[in-house]
Design a protein around this motif. Structure first.
Motif, PDB file in Angstrom:
ATOM      1  N   SER A 602       0.827  -1.216   0.000  1.00  0.00           N
ATOM      2  CA  SER A 602       0.000   0.000   0.000  1.00  0.00           C
ATOM      3  C   SER A 602       0.851   1.251   0.000  1.00  0.00           C
ATOM      4  O   SER A 602       0.472   2.264   0.566  1.00  0.00           O
ATOM      5  CB  SER A 602      -0.935   0.003   1.221  1.00  0.00           C
ATOM      6  N   ASN A 603       2.055   1.162  -0.568  1.00  0.00           N
ATOM      7  CA  ASN A 603       2.926   2.328  -0.584  1.00  0.00           C
ATOM      8  C   ASN A 603       2.274   3.464  -1.359  1.00  0.00           C
ATOM      9  O   ASN A 603       1.678   3.256  -2.404  1.00  0.00           O
ATOM     10  CB  ASN A 603       4.277   1.962  -1.201  1.00  0.00           C
ATOM     11  N   VAL A 604       2.383   4.693  -0.809  1.00  0.00           N
ATOM     12  CA  VAL A 604       1.728   5.858  -1.384  1.00  0.00           C
ATOM     13  C   VAL A 604       2.580   6.414  -2.510  1.00  0.00           C
ATOM     14  O   VAL A 604       3.776   6.664  -2.337  1.00  0.00           O
ATOM     15  CB  VAL A 604       1.479   6.924  -0.309  1.00  0.00           C
ATOM     16  N   ALA A 605       1.968   6.627  -3.656  1.00  0.00           N
ATOM     17  CA  ALA A 605       2.668   7.225  -4.792  1.00  0.00           C
ATOM     18  C   ALA A 605       2.510   8.745  -4.778  1.00  0.00           C
ATOM     19  O   ALA A 605       3.458   9.466  -5.072  1.00  0.00           O
ATOM     20  CB  ALA A 605       2.141   6.656  -6.105  1.00  0.00           C
ATOM     21  N   TYR A 606       1.315   9.253  -4.446  1.00  0.00           N
ATOM     22  CA  TYR A 606       1.097  10.698  -4.357  1.00  0.00           C
ATOM     23  C   TYR A 606      -0.194  10.925  -3.576  1.00  0.00           C
ATOM     24  O   TYR A 606      -0.912   9.980  -3.201  1.00  0.00           O
ATOM     25  CB  TYR A 606       1.023  11.336  -5.748  1.00  0.00           C
ATOM     26  N   TYR A 607      -0.489  12.219  -3.356  1.00  0.00           N
ATOM     27  CA  TYR A 607      -1.687  12.610  -2.611  1.00  0.00           C
ATOM     28  C   TYR A 607      -2.551  13.527  -3.483  1.00  0.00           C
ATOM     29  O   TYR A 607      -2.043  14.273  -4.328  1.00  0.00           O
ATOM     30  CB  TYR A 607      -1.321  13.359  -1.316  1.00  0.00           C
ATOM     31  N   ILE A 608      -3.853  13.487  -3.239  1.00  0.00           N
ATOM     32  CA  ILE A 608      -4.814  14.391  -3.886  1.00  0.00           C
ATOM     33  C   ILE A 608      -5.379  15.309  -2.817  1.00  0.00           C
ATOM     34  O   ILE A 608      -5.891  14.847  -1.787  1.00  0.00           O
ATOM     35  CB  ILE A 608      -5.952  13.617  -4.570  1.00  0.00           C
ATOM     36  N   ILE A 609      -5.230  16.627  -3.038  1.00  0.00           N
ATOM     37  CA  ILE A 609      -5.761  17.620  -2.102  1.00  0.00           C
ATOM     38  C   ILE A 609      -6.960  18.285  -2.763  1.00  0.00           C
ATOM     39  O   ILE A 609      -6.851  18.827  -3.875  1.00  0.00           O
ATOM     40  CB  ILE A 609      -4.695  18.684  -1.739  1.00  0.00           C
ATOM     41  N   ALA A 610      -8.120  18.262  -2.099  1.00  0.00           N
ATOM     42  CA  ALA A 610      -9.337  18.897  -2.606  1.00  0.00           C
ATOM     43  C   ALA A 610      -9.691  20.077  -1.710  1.00  0.00           C
ATOM     44  O   ALA A 610      -9.755  19.927  -0.487  1.00  0.00           O
ATOM     45  CB  ALA A 610     -10.492  17.900  -2.648  1.00  0.00           C
ATOM     46  N   ILE A 611      -9.936  21.259  -2.328  1.00  0.00           N
ATOM     47  CA  ILE A 611     -10.353  22.467  -1.614  1.00  0.00           C
ATOM     48  C   ILE A 611     -11.847  22.659  -1.878  1.00  0.00           C
ATOM     49  O   ILE A 611     -12.279  22.721  -3.034  1.00  0.00           O
ATOM     50  CB  ILE A 611      -9.566  23.704  -2.082  1.00  0.00           C
ATOM     51  N   LEU A 612     -12.638  22.759  -0.784  1.00  0.00           N
ATOM     52  CA  LEU A 612     -14.087  22.851  -0.877  1.00  0.00           C
ATOM     53  C   LEU A 612     -14.550  24.231  -0.439  1.00  0.00           C
ATOM     54  O   LEU A 612     -13.977  24.849   0.458  1.00  0.00           O
ATOM     55  CB  LEU A 612     -14.759  21.786  -0.004  1.00  0.00           C
ATOM     56  N   ASP A 613     -15.629  24.685  -1.078  1.00  0.00           N
ATOM     57  CA  ASP A 613     -16.265  25.940  -0.673  1.00  0.00           C
ATOM     58  C   ASP A 613     -16.906  25.731   0.690  1.00  0.00           C
ATOM     59  O   ASP A 613     -17.606  24.739   0.925  1.00  0.00           O
ATOM     60  CB  ASP A 613     -17.337  26.315  -1.709  1.00  0.00           C
ATOM     61  N   ASP A 614     -16.700  26.689   1.600  1.00  0.00           N
ATOM     62  CA  ASP A 614     -17.231  26.532   2.951  1.00  0.00           C
ATOM     63  C   ASP A 614     -18.758  26.570   2.984  1.00  0.00           C
ATOM     64  O   ASP A 614     -19.371  26.087   3.926  1.00  0.00           O
ATOM     65  CB  ASP A 614     -16.659  27.623   3.859  1.00  0.00           C
ATOM     66  N   THR A 615     -19.388  27.148   1.937  1.00  0.00           N
ATOM     67  CA  THR A 615     -20.851  27.238   1.940  1.00  0.00           C
ATOM     68  C   THR A 615     -21.505  25.940   1.505  1.00  0.00           C
ATOM     69  O   THR A 615     -22.690  25.764   1.687  1.00  0.00           O
ATOM     70  CB  THR A 615     -21.307  28.362   0.995  1.00  0.00           C
ATOM     71  N   SER A 616     -20.754  25.025   0.906  1.00  0.00           N
ATOM     72  CA  SER A 616     -21.305  23.739   0.475  1.00  0.00           C
ATOM     73  C   SER A 616     -20.251  22.671   0.690  1.00  0.00           C
ATOM     74  O   SER A 616     -19.115  22.797   0.252  1.00  0.00           O
ATOM     75  CB  SER A 616     -21.708  23.798  -1.004  1.00  0.00           C
ATOM     76  N   SER A 617     -20.617  21.602   1.358  1.00  0.00           N
ATOM     77  CA  SER A 617     -19.634  20.587   1.739  1.00  0.00           C
ATOM     78  C   SER A 617     -19.127  19.779   0.555  1.00  0.00           C
ATOM     79  O   SER A 617     -18.137  19.067   0.677  1.00  0.00           O
ATOM     80  CB  SER A 617     -20.267  19.638   2.768  1.00  0.00           C
ATOM     81  N   ASP A 618     -19.775  19.846  -0.596  1.00  0.00           N
ATOM     82  CA  ASP A 618     -19.380  19.004  -1.721  1.00  0.00           C
ATOM     83  C   ASP A 618     -18.926  19.777  -2.953  1.00  0.00           C
ATOM     84  O   ASP A 618     -18.582  19.163  -3.966  1.00  0.00           O
ATOM     85  CB  ASP A 618     -20.550  18.101  -2.125  1.00  0.00           C
ATOM     86  N   ALA A 619     -18.940  21.101  -2.919  1.00  0.00           N
ATOM     87  CA  ALA A 619     -18.535  21.880  -4.092  1.00  0.00           C
ATOM     88  C   ALA A 619     -17.014  22.045  -4.091  1.00  0.00           C
ATOM     89  O   ALA A 619     -16.445  22.717  -3.241  1.00  0.00           O
ATOM     90  CB  ALA A 619     -19.211  23.243  -4.077  1.00  0.00           C
ATOM     91  N   VAL A 620     -16.342  21.402  -5.064  1.00  0.00           N
ATOM     92  CA  VAL A 620     -14.878  21.451  -5.149  1.00  0.00           C
ATOM     93  C   VAL A 620     -14.465  22.738  -5.860  1.00  0.00           C
ATOM     94  O   VAL A 620     -14.862  22.988  -7.004  1.00  0.00           O
ATOM     95  CB  VAL A 620     -14.330  20.220  -5.893  1.00  0.00           C
ATOM     96  N   VAL A 621     -13.646  23.576  -5.166  1.00  0.00           N
ATOM     97  CA  VAL A 621     -13.175  24.831  -5.734  1.00  0.00           C
ATOM     98  C   VAL A 621     -11.879  24.629  -6.504  1.00  0.00           C
ATOM     99  O   VAL A 621     -11.693  25.166  -7.590  1.00  0.00           O
ATOM    100  CB  VAL A 621     -12.989  25.883  -4.617  1.00  0.00           C
ATOM    101  N   ASN A 622     -10.989  23.809  -5.966  1.00  0.00           N
ATOM    102  CA  ASN A 622      -9.700  23.565  -6.604  1.00  0.00           C
ATOM    103  C   ASN A 622      -9.187  22.206  -6.161  1.00  0.00           C
ATOM    104  O   ASN A 622      -9.629  21.658  -5.132  1.00  0.00           O
ATOM    105  CB  ASN A 622      -8.700  24.671  -6.238  1.00  0.00           C
TER     106      ASN A 622
END
Length: 709
Positions: A602-622
């Motif tokens: 299960s060695n990690v190759a990379y990470y994914i960072i998701a930035i969400l709008d604070d007004t909606s828990s599921d809206a991805v900003v970047n």
């Protein structure tokens, strides 16, 4: 002298507030030559009744016949027209000082009533009344009304109301007036103005074109005499017709026979002072039917065809029947004459000759007559299906799952459409099927049969027209045969197990007895086989290595042999990384986290960072990718609130669950802001304390000064 003086003074004082009245009705009814006595009363009573003066017709009444005056009383002896009537009113008055006048009294002689009734003219449906007028309004009478010589019940007043007058209310009305002196009668007439209009024929009239002429008649009854007008369609010229009217009828009549442009709406209008009535006629001009169009042919066979057509114009008269004439194109000979009902627009013709050129026409008929024949429509009848069956069908080869047959092809009839194929039908005691011939028209091989099974075979020829007759049957038993290779299915159940399942390609055959299966599996990179046997149709292989490709081989065994092997391969699931933890935002733009525990799979190759709008828990900003345990964020709005989450991805592309989310304000150090706010709060507190102390000291000093003074 002094007595007279004081009497005069008393009269003057008394008359200043005197009221007089005659003790009688306003109208005193008396018989001719009879006496009447009137008394003049005063309030207060007069000291000298002789001061009262009686006046009639503006002159003082003398105390001489026919009048006699005693104190305040007047008697008229033998009343006549000269001493009575509404022109001779009687009043009493006191002439000394201001004059006080009584109510007027009229002496009315009782005479027989004299009445008159004025006639009325009223429109039907309106209301009116008749009035019985007395020449002497003071004559007391009783009334009774009659109509056309018959008493009208309960009509005892001078006015006779007639509400909502109808034609039946017209006639002679008589007023009978009666009193104790006699009776008088007067007659008036009620004339009702009205219009009655009715068509003297149906509202919808049909005329045959160029055969009959249009004639429309309206019957009417009206008082007073009405005016009569006709309205015609705009396509009709006024010179085409005449109008003849009399007291009860009006007739619009065309001078020539009917034509199509005269069809439409006609109206007769009768008008007088009472009403306007109108009747509308619809004139329909019937003509020969239009020519049938749209002829078509469908469902053509060697012996039949379906013929169809359309009719857009029925000539304003329902179609009674159609005539369909069918002829052979080459000879012109009429082969069929078919009559179809008026509601049909298609029919099937039978007994055609195969492969023959035909044409047909259609004629429509209504009550006026027949239409012109339609344009002809040509078609060719089809050939026939095969008329003979294969002969001498025989078996040339028998296998476990196939049989080869051959036969002789006979001569087909001249009307048969070229034969382009054949069908082999086969059946058992509980099963039947068919296959197209695989060879020429004289042989075929039938496959997908079951081993060790009795089959009955028949053969038939086919062409585009259909199937021919079936050949004589042939029965044969197939040979024993090894099973067919199973149909394999591999399903990964987990990181360490695979479900191996299979089915027989011909489950209806059974493939003999004692069916069993062998399953071999091994790692693709290490060809070391593991072997299991089973009678089931599936097997769960467990204890495997995650993220590893395995090869699986299955064969079927029976009493008749072993099948060809079937091979498949599948990869087990890899180990998914765990989620990152300890997610922290470091102002102004850095995000850090703790990597998940590392394992070989299960060695990690990379990470994914998701930035969400604070007004909606599921809206991805970047979204960003990072190979380390931190990331520099960019492309976000400064001083806006966001939430961040991170997941790990291994070398096989498997992703961990998302980390817990962290709230941050991009480009702002929240700790620094909080410290600055704390300092500001402390400073504000100190300033407030100083102000309070200052106020207290000022109050104390003020109090001391006040005390000293």
């Amino acid at each position: 002298k002094w007595n007279r003086f004081f009497t005069l003074i008393a009269l003057l004082l008394q008359t200043s507030a005197l009221e007089l009245r005659i003790d009688a009705d306003l109208a005193v009814m008396v018989a001719p030559r009879s006496d009447v006595t009137l008394t003049c009363l005063s309030t207060p009573p007069l000291l000298d009744p002789t001061a009262i003066t009686w006046i009639q017709a503006g002159r003082a009444v003398p105390n001489a016949p026919p009048y006699r005056i005693t104190d305040n009383t007047l008697t008229i002896e033998g009343v006549t027209t000269e001493t009575s009537g509404i022109d001779n009113p009687i009043m009493c008055s006191v002439l000394t000082g201001e004059t006080a006048v009584s109510n007027v009294v009229y002496i009315v002689l009782r005479t027989p009533p004299d009445v008159s009734v004025a006639s009325v003219v009223v429109n039907e449906g309106n209301s009116t009344e008749l009035q019985c007028q007395l020449s002497d309004p003071f004559t007391s009478v009783s009334f009774q009304w009659e109509r056309n010589g018959e008493i009208i019940p309960n009509k005892f007043f001078a006015v006779l109301p007639l509400p909502l007058v109808q034609l039946a209310d017209r006639g002679e009305y008589t007023c009978v007036a009666t009193n104790d002196a006699g009776t008088d009668r007067a007659t008036g007439y009620v004339t009702v103005q009205y219009v009655r209009l009715s068509p003297a024929q149906p509202l919808i009239n049909s005329y045959i074109r160029r055969s009959t002429s249009i004639s429309l008649i309206c019957a009417f009854e009206a008082v007073p005499a009405p005016s009569v007008t006709w309205d015609t369609p705009p396509t009709v010229d006024h010179g085409e017709y005449t109008i003849v009217s009399n007291a009860t009828h009006t007739n619009l009549r065309f001078t020539a026979n009917a034509d199509l442009h005269q069809m439409g709406s006609y109206s007769c209008t009768v008008n007088n002072e009472a009403a306007t009535k109108r009747v509308e006629f619809t004139v329909v001009i019937k003509d020969f039917p239009g020519v049938p169009t749209g002829l078509d042919v469908s469902d053509v066979t060697g012996h039949s065809a379906v013929l169809s057509w359309q009719l857009l114009n029925d000539g304003n008269s329902p179609i009674t029947q159609y005539f369909v004439l069918l002829t052979e194109s080459q000879t012109g000979q009429l082969t069929q004459f078919v009559v179809a009902s008026g509601n049909q627009t298609s029919l099937e013709v039978m007994t055609l000759s195969p492969v023959t050129n035909y044409r047909f026409v259609v004629i429509a008929q209504n009550e006026v007559g027949n239409s012109t024949a339609s344009q002809p429509r040509s078609f060719v009848s089809r050939g026939l299906p095969p008329d003979v069956s294969p002969v001498n069908v025989s078996v040339v080869d028998v296998q476990g799952r196939s049989v080869s047959l051959e036969w002789k092809v006979p001569q087909f009839g001249s009307d048969v459409t070229p034969v382009d194929g054949c069908v082999a039908r086969y059946s058992t005691s509980n099963f039947q099927n068919e296959q197209l011939c695989s060879g020429s028209l004289s042989n075929t091989t039938i496959t997908t049969l079951c081993p060790k099974q009795n089959y009955t075979f028949t053969i038939l020829f086919t062409n585009v027209e259909g199937d021919g007759p079936i050949s004589a049957p042939v029965t044969i038993e197939t040979r024993p045969s090894a099973p067919l290779a199973p149909l394999l299915s591999l399903t990964v159940e987990s990181r360490t197990s695979i479900l191996v399942s299979w089915t027989l390609p011909q489950p209806e055959c059974g493939d003999g007895v004692n069916i069993s299966y062998r399953v071999r599996y091994y790692k693709a990179a290490v060809p070391r086989e593991e072997l299991v046997s089973t009678t089931e149709s599936s097997y769960l292989v467990a204890g495997l290595t995650p993220n590893t490709e395995y090869v699986v081989i299955v064969v079927t065994l029976s009493d008749y042999g072993i099948s060809n092997p079937v091979t498949g391969s599948v990869r087990t699931w890899p180990v998914v990384p765990e989620r990152p933890s300890q997610l922290v935002f470091v102002p102004p733009n850095t995000l850090t986290w703790a990597p998940p525990p590392a394992t070989p799979l299960s060695n990690v190759a990379y990470y994914i960072i998701a930035i969400l709008d604070d007004t909606s828990s599921d809206a991805v900003v970047n979204q960003y990718n990072a190979t380390g345990s931190n990331a520099q964020l960019s492309g976000l709005a400064v001083q806006f609130r966001y939430r961040a989450q991170v997941r790990a991805v291994n070398s096989q592309g498997d992703m961990s669950p998302w980390s817990e989310r962290v709230l941050f304000i991009f480009g702002v150090d929240l700790d620094k802001i909080n410290r600055e706010r704390e300092v500001q709060s402390i400073v504000a507190g100190v300033v407030c304390g100083v102000l309070v102390v200052t106020v207290i000291v000022s109050l104390v000093i003020g109090a001391v000064c006040l005390y000293c003074h």
